[in-house]
Every structure is written in C-alpha cells, then in structure tokens.
Design a protein around this motif. Structure first.
Motif, short mmCIF file in Angstrom:
data_model
loop_
_atom_site.label_atom_id
_atom_site.label_comp_id
_atom_site.label_asym_id
_atom_site.label_seq_id
_atom_site.Cartn_x
_atom_site.Cartn_y
_atom_site.Cartn_z
N ASP A 147 49.37 32.64 26.44
CA ASP A 147 48.01 32.82 27.07
C ASP A 147 47.68 34.39 27.02
O ASP A 147 46.67 34.48 27.83
CB ASP A 147 47.76 32.27 28.41
CG ASP A 147 49.05 32.62 29.27
OD1 ASP A 147 49.78 33.48 28.98
OD2 ASP A 147 49.09 32.31 30.35
N ARG B 21 43.63 34.39 26.32
CA ARG B 21 42.81 34.05 27.59
C ARG B 21 42.91 34.98 28.55
O ARG B 21 41.86 34.88 29.34
CB ARG B 21 43.38 32.58 27.83
CG ARG B 21 43.03 31.58 26.89
CD ARG B 21 43.29 30.23 27.48
NE ARG B 21 44.59 30.02 27.23
CZ ARG B 21 45.43 29.32 28.30
NH1 ARG B 21 44.89 29.05 29.36
NH2 ARG B 21 46.57 29.09 28.03
N LYS B 22 43.89 35.77 28.56
CA LYS B 22 44.02 36.60 29.88
C LYS B 22 44.50 38.11 29.16
O LYS B 22 45.65 38.40 29.47
CB LYS B 22 45.33 36.09 30.79
CG LYS B 22 45.11 34.76 31.38
CD LYS B 22 46.24 34.39 32.33
CE LYS B 22 46.01 32.88 32.87
NZ LYS B 22 46.92 32.38 33.72
N ASP C 64 43.68 41.08 30.08
CA ASP C 64 43.64 42.36 30.94
C ASP C 64 45.13 42.20 31.68
O ASP C 64 45.78 43.14 31.70
CB ASP C 64 42.59 42.17 32.09
CG ASP C 64 41.37 42.62 31.44
OD1 ASP C 64 41.25 43.10 30.48
OD2 ASP C 64 40.25 41.95 32.10
N GLN C 65 45.61 40.82 31.97
CA GLN C 65 46.91 40.53 32.38
C GLN C 65 47.85 41.02 31.25
O GLN C 65 49.07 41.52 31.78
CB GLN C 65 47.07 39.16 33.02
CG GLN C 65 46.08 38.93 34.29
CD GLN C 65 46.48 37.35 34.72
OE1 GLN C 65 47.60 37.17 34.59
NE2 GLN C 65 45.56 36.95 35.56
N TYR C 66 47.72 40.35 30.13
CA TYR C 66 48.65 40.71 29.06
C TYR C 66 48.99 42.07 28.74
O TYR C 66 49.85 42.53 28.63
CB TYR C 66 48.16 40.01 27.93
CG TYR C 66 48.86 40.08 26.80
CD1 TYR C 66 50.14 39.47 26.59
CD2 TYR C 66 48.89 41.09 25.62
CE1 TYR C 66 50.98 39.57 25.42
CE2 TYR C 66 49.62 41.01 24.37
CZ TYR C 66 50.66 40.42 24.55
OH TYR C 66 51.59 40.52 23.30
N ILE D 123 49.80 38.73 38.66
CA ILE D 123 49.79 38.35 37.00
C ILE D 123 50.52 37.07 36.89
O ILE D 123 51.79 36.97 37.04
CB ILE D 123 50.26 39.59 36.29
CG1 ILE D 123 49.49 40.69 36.50
CG2 ILE D 123 50.51 39.05 34.70
CD1 ILE D 123 50.23 41.95 35.63
N LEU E 209 51.71 34.78 33.46
CA LEU E 209 51.51 34.49 32.25
C LEU E 209 52.62 33.65 31.87
O LEU E 209 53.69 33.54 32.28
CB LEU E 209 51.64 35.97 31.37
CG LEU E 209 50.45 36.73 31.46
CD1 LEU E 209 51.09 38.40 30.68
CD2 LEU E 209 49.47 36.56 30.64
N THR F 88 38.13 29.30 31.86
CA THR F 88 38.80 30.37 32.71
C THR F 88 38.76 29.78 34.19
O THR F 88 37.87 28.78 34.47
CB THR F 88 38.07 31.62 32.78
OG1 THR F 88 36.58 31.39 32.93
CG2 THR F 88 38.03 32.08 30.96
#
Length: 590
Positions: free
Chosen positions: A69, A72-73, A75-77, A347, A349, A392
C-alpha cells in the motif's frame, strides 16, 4: 615435535549451555559465554554451512523491504523507508540466520513521541539480563568482545523495547524454542557437529598437504650417522626441496662415491584412508543441508546428482517449497517485529520482502487480488490495478460524518432481520407473517430520520451494518469499526440516508482519478475492497393495535417475490453481499 592429529568425538555433542550465575547480572550463553563466536567459526570453517547461511539469508532479504500500500500511503511509506534502511535490514537478516536471533537499537525522539532512528547492533555483543518475577527480560548488557570480558569491566545496560522511558532501547528478535527463554538455538542446530566435522576434515587435508602429505617414501643414508646438526641440516634441505603441493613432480638427483654408500629410497604403500575421509566429507555435507532444510542444493548454487538441474518442473517445485517452509517463516518473524516499531509511530503498512526467485517459479494459482500478487512477485501494481484500490480513511470519515441514523423508539418492535435471498418475499408479505391487523390502523409514529418510501403505516424497513463474511480480510477499516460500533448501539438507517451519504462525497475526476468518475454507492460497496460487511434489512412493526401472527415460528416458509413487487431499492441485491465475496473483492473495475 608439533602434533597435528585432532580427534572429533561426536558423542560428546551437547546443545548450547545457558547459565544464570548468582554473582553476575547477565545470563551466559555457552560454556565459555562465547557460543556466538563458535557459530561464527563454524560459518567460516565449513564450506557447506557457509553456503547455506549466506544463500538463505540473501533469500530472506531478497530485494529489500517494501509495502503493497505504498502508493496509497506515500507519507507513511516514506517514514518506513527512512527508518528501515537497506544496510541495517540486511545485517539483521544475516544475524537472524547465522546466530538464531538479531537485535535493533531503537532510538526515540527527546519527548519519546516517536521512533526517529533504527540501528543494527551485532547480537553477539549482547547478553540478556536475568528476567524479573514475571519472566520478562527487561534489559540487555553490551560488551564489544565477551571473550575478553573481565569482572572489573563496566557493562552498558540497555532496556528492552517497550520496558522503559529511556531514549534508547533494544528490540531483540528471536523465534520461540522450547526450553530456551533467554536465547534461541539456530534453526540448523542439529547440523552444527557436522559443520565442525567438515571443518576438521579440511584442516586435516590442508595440514597433510602443507607437511608433504602422508609419508610416501623412506630414504636411508648408508654412509654412517652424522652428528645432530648435520642431520637437521639434511632434513631441512630435503623438506624444503620436496615437501608441499607446489613441489609435486620434482625428481631426486643423487651423486655417490660408489653403489655401497648410495642412498636407499624405498616407496611406502599408502592406505585407503582417503576413501574414508571422502565418505565423512560427503556425509557431513548432506547432513548440513538437511539441518538447513535445503530442498535442493541447486537452489544454493550447489550442483548435485539429483537431476533437478535438468528438470525445470522439479526445480520450480523445490523453489516454491523452500520459499514457503524456510524463507517465509523468517520473513514473518521480522515483519511482525517491524510492525511493532511502525505502530509506535502510528504507521500501518502491509509489509513484505521482495523475492529473489524467478517470476516463472512463483506460485500464483490461488492468488486472486493485486496486493497478494505483489507480495508474491515483488512487482508493483500497475495503474490499472491501482484503479481498483480503496478509498482513503479521510474519505470514509466524510461518509460516516454525513450518515445520519436513528435508534428506533419503544413504540416499535423489531420482529425480524433478513439477508438478501432470491426467495425473499416482498415487504408486504414479510409483514403479514408477523402481524394481524385489527379493524383500526394507526398512522406511523414520529420518526427522527423522517419517512422512507419503503415504509407503510403499520411497519417500516431500516438497514443495519453487519458482518457478512468470515473470510480473512485483514484489519477492519476505521469506517467499518465505527459503523459496527453504531450497529451494536442499535443505530439503523433509512435507504435515503445511505444514498445521501454516498452523494455527499461529491466525487470529481481530479480528486479521485482512480475511480474514473464512477459514482460511489455505500449501499453496494460498503467499506470497499476486501470489506466483510453487508447491509441487513430490519423490519419494525408498530406495537399499538397489532397482534403477533400465530405461525410466527414458521415465518421463513414464504413464497417467491411477486414480479409486480415495487419498489425495489436500487442496489438491493448487492447490498446483501460482502465485497470480499464478489469476483473483484469489492474493487472498482478498471
């Protein structure tokens, strides 16, 4: 004289010793508290063990850590990538395979609001602190070289992950092993004695060659016995001239006064000891491969006589089996620990290790969704596949905030709930199974959410959010959790409420390019891709001036829905099907 003879007694083999000594705070690992160095020596000395550890650790790491993902994410990645740098993870994976465990330094921000950095720490430099009364290990002690440790040395105590409020903690990663609380034996523990045997055999042959192999000839000098200095000089010159593998093939040239005083050279017949050593060498190699659970040596780049090299199908089968039985358990252990670190930073993921195996060797027969396919192959999803992805959390929050429901008052009685079925009867017939009307009918009671076009004067139909599938769909979305909490509290919704919430999203192509301007239907799509929930139809009847039917216990024995039945709520059929049970798993078509 130097004695190069060594004896390996396999019957004396024991598992690594774990000692709690009253006078020390840490727990020893190995008789000399240096078992990790023993494992390193076996890695360096045994060629088969070396190949297994190196190859399997590379398979575990693959092409690095990734997340399905990530798109789709983003910033977290990005935060995940900055925390788990490639060099750190590669070292952690190597330690886990070679040592049976590994460790990370977890570094917090000053206010401990988040984890800011992760660093690898060699696990052989750590020793566990004695556990507390609850059996928990609260800290680990660090020393740069435990072989040189003295009681006067000051050890550095580092708290274990999640046990303190300090800025540095140790996350110690190890699999469960029965009988081992502080340390975990390596997964190839049963083969360590064979790795040692293979090392000793190679040392024997090396010393044999370095010393001129086994004696192959006897040289007799028949002209008297020289003094010790002369004997040593003659021996040294012969040794320098003829010993060693580089001197093979040289000949001896002798000058003598007469035949009676000539040197006498007698060949010595060699034994068949080399055959015995060859057997031990082959047996050691086989046992080491078994201890590492290597399905086929070809997978590690070791050619054997199994025929797998000429049979692609067998090699593919061996690859899949090795990946599922050996590689994946290591990866799962690491990912579960990494997720604890990410969770501290809020986070979430779907992590996976990108595989090294060829695409044609990947088992995709039972893979239906794009995310699992990416996990199996390491190939990122295409734009077309991404177009099927989920909304989201922020978008679903918008839906939830705009979705107004009601808690039905005591004037009404809940008499039935039903899932969608082709044999379901109309609302009118559904009601007739539960109530007998008296001569006088009262108008429908006041309703906080207003009148629905599905309602009649004596009953009303509402919808509740419910579980519709027991298939594993991963962790529930925030939207689904909120909706289920509302459902448990007794909140139900009109069809009009559900449609209005869908429209309030006001989708635009620029805001949701992945959905290709298609209208979102909360009634149909519920929580989106892999959602396990459905809308259940709930029937309420007005208590006043109503009587229950005599055959209420047989209410499921109903007739088919009349073709003339109206109205039929738009999307009714799909509303009663959990997205995860649909062919697309609830995703939009590309």
């Amino acid at each position: 004289m130097k004695n190069d003879l060594r004896i390996v007694n396999l019957s004396t083999y024991t598992s690594p010793t774990v000692k709690e000594v009253r006078s020390q705070e840490f727990v020893s690992y190995g008789d000399d508290n240096n078992y990790y160095q023993h494992l390193i020596d076996l890695y360096n000395g045994s060629p088969t063990n070396n190949a297994c550890v190196t190859a399997i650790s590379e398979m575990i790491y693959g092409k690095g850590l990734d997340a399905t993902d990530s798109n789709r994410k983003p910033d977290q990645y990005a935060q995940m990538v900055s925390l788990f740098n490639a060099d750190c993870i590669r070292k952690v994976v190597y330690d886990l395979k070679l040592m049976g465990q590994c460790a990370l330094q977890v570094i917090y921000s000053k206010d401990r609001s988040k984890i800011v950095k992760l660093e690898h720490i060699p696990v052989e430099t750590l020793r566990a602190e004695k556990c507390n009364d609850k059996g928990e290990i609260e800290a680990y002690f660090y020393h740069y070289d435990w072989a040189k440790y003295k009681k006067s040395d000051e050890l550095k105590r580092i708290p274990a992950f999640g046990t303190s409020k300090e800025g540095l903690e140790i996350m110690y990663i190890k699999p469960y092993r029965a009988g081992f609380k502080y340390y975990s034996p390596v997964d190839y523990q049963g083969g360590t004695q064979y790795a040692e045997l293979e090392e000793e055999i190679s040392n024997y042959h090396l010393n044999n060659i370095m010393n001129g192999l086994a004696p192959s000839m006897l040289i007799n000098f028949n002209n008297g016995t020289p003094d010790p200095e002369q004997r040593e000089l003659i021996e040294r010159r012969i040794y320098e001239k003829f010993s060693g593998s580089s001197n093979a093939g040289k000949f001896i040239l002798a000058f003598n006064d007469n035949a009676e005083t000539a040197a006498d050279i007698q060949p010595i017949q060699l034994s068949d000891a080399h055959n015995q050593y060859q057997f031990l060498s082959d047996e050691s190699s086989r046992k080491i491969l078994v201890s590492h659970r290597v399905v086929s040596p070809m997978l590690l780049g070791i050619k054997d006589n199994t025929g797998l090299g000429n049979n692609a199908d067998e090699l593919k089968t061996a690859t899949i089996l090795m990946d599922n039985t050996v590689i994946r358990p290591f990866q799962r252990l690491l990912i579960e620990s990494f997720e604890q670190i990410l969770a501290y930073n809020n986070i979430s993921l779907n992590l996976y290790f990108k595989t090294l195996q060829p695409l044609e060797f990947t088992d995709l027969d039972n893979v239906e969704d794009s995310e699992t396919r990416e996990e199996e192959t390491g190939v990122k999803m295409s734009k077309e596949e991404l177009s099927k992805e989920d909304l989201t959390d922020e978008m679903y929050d918008n839906i939830f905030d705009s979705l107004k429901g009601e808690i039905v008052t005591d004037e009404w009685e809940l008499v039935d709930e039903r899932d969608y079925d082709k044999e379901n009867v109309s609302e009118e017939e559904w009601v007739s199974n539960f109530v007998k009307e008296k001569e006088t009918l009262y108008q429908v009671a006041s309703q906080p959410s207003g009148f629905s076009y599905l309602d009649k004067s004596n009953y009303k139909v509402r919808y509740k959010y419910a579980i519709g599938s027991r298939k594993s769909g991963g962790k529930s979305r925030r939207f689904c959790s909120d909706m289920m909490a509302a459902s448990k509290a007794g909140v139900v919704y009109r069809l009009e409420d559900i449609d209005r919430a869908s429209r309030n999203l006001n989708f635009k192509a620029a805001e949701l390019p992945m959905h290709n301007n298609q209208k979102f239907s909360l009634f149909e799509h519920k929580g989106g891709i892999y959602c396990r929930h459905i809308w259940k139809e709930v029937l309420y009847v007005l208590k006043k001036n109503k009587e229950k039917s005599e055959d209420i216990s047989d209410y499921k024995k109903t007739k088919d829905i009349p073709k003339s039945y109206k109205p039929k709520p738009r999307g009714k059929k799909k509303s009663e099907i959990a997205p995860i049970n649909t062919p697309t798993k609830g995703a939009y078509p590309s």
